[in-house]
Design a protein around this motif. Structure first.
Motif, PDB file in Angstrom:
ATOM      1  N   THR A  33      82.959  -1.886 -20.585  1.00 20.01           N
ATOM      2  CA  THR A  33      82.038  -0.801 -20.223  1.00 20.01           C
ATOM      3  C   THR A  33      80.718  -1.355 -19.720  1.00 20.01           C
ATOM      4  N   LYS A  34      80.176  -2.323 -20.437  1.00 16.60           N
ATOM      5  CA  LYS A  34      78.914  -2.940 -20.020  1.00 16.60           C
ATOM      6  C   LYS A  34      79.059  -3.582 -18.637  1.00 16.60           C
ATOM      7  N   LEU A  37      79.429  -0.829 -15.789  1.00 17.30           N
ATOM      8  CA  LEU A  37      78.180  -0.122 -15.497  1.00 17.30           C
ATOM      9  C   LEU A  37      77.202  -1.033 -14.748  1.00 17.30           C
ATOM     10  N   GLU A  38      77.131  -2.274 -15.169  1.00 23.32           N
ATOM     11  CA  GLU A  38      76.233  -3.210 -14.486  1.00 23.32           C
ATOM     12  C   GLU A  38      76.697  -3.480 -13.059  1.00 23.32           C
ATOM     13  N   GLU A  40      78.256  -1.526 -11.087  1.00 24.98           N
ATOM     14  CA  GLU A  40      78.003  -0.356 -10.238  1.00 24.98           C
ATOM     15  C   GLU A  40      76.532   0.049 -10.242  1.00 24.98           C
ATOM     16  N   ARG A  42      74.739   1.158 -12.533  1.00 24.81           N
ATOM     17  CA  ARG A  42      74.585   2.461 -13.193  1.00 24.81           C
ATOM     18  C   ARG A  42      73.937   2.208 -14.557  1.00 24.81           C
ATOM     19  N   HIS A  43      72.786   2.830 -14.795  1.00 20.31           N
ATOM     20  CA  HIS A  43      72.019   2.541 -16.013  1.00 20.31           C
ATOM     21  C   HIS A  43      71.625   3.839 -16.720  1.00 20.31           C
ATOM     22  N   ASP A 111      68.505   2.172 -22.048  1.00 21.20           N
ATOM     23  CA  ASP A 111      69.523   1.875 -21.039  1.00 21.20           C
ATOM     24  C   ASP A 111      70.793   1.406 -21.766  1.00 21.20           C
ATOM     25  N   THR A 113      73.471   0.075 -20.820  1.00 20.73           N
ATOM     26  CA  THR A 113      74.054  -1.216 -20.456  1.00 20.73           C
ATOM     27  C   THR A 113      73.457  -2.369 -21.269  1.00 20.73           C
TER      28      THR A 113
END
Length: 362
Positions: A33-34, A37-38, A40, A42-43, A111, A113
């Motif tokens: 998941t981390k 998100l990183e 893409e 996305r935070h 955040d 992430t």
């Protein structure tokens, strides 16, 4: 409690910082998941809410906070770790606080992430320590003010000793058996003359006790196991006669499959193991021999129910040694995102539950 003043310093825990940051101890899906998100960029700014489902005591929260302090962050473009604790807002209860089912015990804002990879570690920490803390408090309450000695070290992996000992200490245990268990408050492990030492002295409890007392009488309360010959009353008196004022107490630890010689006159009705009648007969034997000051410690299969039975019967026991029962059961914690970018977003049934008892962690 004074807010934050009593929290343990993160250095106390000697955490494997590199491996925590790398997700080595984390469920793979949190690491994925981390990373996703990183990748893409996305935070999401989230509010994470932590709770459990029992009436309990909160343990491991300072260790969980330490995990967040050293583990939150990400690897920069130059491969250097960029910490993110200062960008998070964490509120939490304190070690030993009583907690109710579904009560929020900690929140993490920031955040996602930066701390997604830490959930396994901080939840597991609180689950283990709260389990031990709750179990110890239960036997402490059952003992009605009498000493509880925390003796489960041999029943689990050695790596859990430090935090378990701290949890037991906070919950009210007076003594722990290893230096590791006592290390977080600067204490030392305590113990008794063990069966192995008696065997090493040819099965002579008195000789082993004399040697032990001569070496350790100035540093610990000398306590002697008196069931090596399965004749606890006789052995207790012999040891007390030999050691005099150097003896603090005797420990009853008769096997649950045996009837002590002191109860032989009861025939088929004689109870096995360490029982109330055995404690009474050892007490009488010591008193009749002039050793009223010698304490009696009872151990062997004790849990809250057995201690309650002894106390209800008025057993002449001064302390209880409790082992494996303190590690049994479960006290699981759950973490849920309940807010994303300021908007309520949560799994059905896991909506935000604000708790005014929470204290901001600096």
């Amino acid at each position: 409690m004074a807010p934050d003043l009593l929290r343990l310093d993160p250095a106390t825990f000697q955490l494997p910082v590199g491996r925590i940051r790398a997700g080595y101890y984390s469920d793979a899906y949190f690491n994925s998941t981390k990373e996703l998100l990183e990748a893409e960029d996305r935070h999401p700014q989230v509010l994470m809410q932590v709770f459990q489902k029992q009436d309990s005591l909160l343990g491991g929260v300072d260790e969980a906070i330490a995990v967040l302090k050293v583990g939150a962050g990400h690897v920069g473009l130059d491969g250097v770790w960029l910490p993110a604790w200062d960008d998070l807002v964490v509120h939490a209860l304190h070690e030993g606080d009583p907690i109710a089912p579904h009560e929020t015990v900690m929140t993490i804002e920031g955040d996602y992430t930066q701390f997604a990879h830490l959930e396994t570690v901080y939840l597991g920490t609180m689950a283990r320590r709260s389990l031990v803390m709750r179990n110890v408090r239960t036997v402490v309450d059952a003992a009605r003010g009498k000493t509880i000695l925390f003796f489960p070290a041999r029943h689990d992996h050695w790596l859990v000793q430090t935090g378990d000992g701290w949890a037991a200490h906070v919950a009210g245990a007076i003594g722990v058996s290893t230096d590791a268990q006592a290390s977080w408050w600067g204490g030392r492990g305590v113990g008794t003359v063990p069966h192995a030492l008696i065997a090493a002295f040819g099965g002579d409890t008195v000789a082993a006790s004399r040697a032990f007392a001569h070496r350790y009488r100035d540093t610990i309360n000398v306590t002697v196991l008196v069931d090596f010959d399965n004749d606890s009353a006789r052995t207790a008196v012999e040891v007390a006669d030999a050691l005099g004022d150097e003896l603090w107490g005797v420990r009853l630890d008769t096997s649950e499959s045996l009837v002590d010689v002191a109860l032989a006159d009861l025939g088929e009705d004689a109870p096995t193991g360490v029982n109330v009648e055995l404690a009474r007969r050892v007490r009488i034997a010591l008193d009749d021999a002039g050793h009223q000051r010698v304490k009696i410690v009872a151990s062997g299969g004790f849990d809250a129910a057995k201690i309650q039975q002894f106390e209800d019967a008025g057993a002449p026991v001064d302390a209880y040694g409790v082992g494996s029962s303190l590690l049994r059961g479960q006290n699981d914690f759950t973490a849920d995102i309940v807010r994303v970018d300021g908007a309520p977003i949560a799994k059905v049934g896991r909506e935000e539950r604000p708790n005014p008892r929470l204290v901001r962690v600096p």
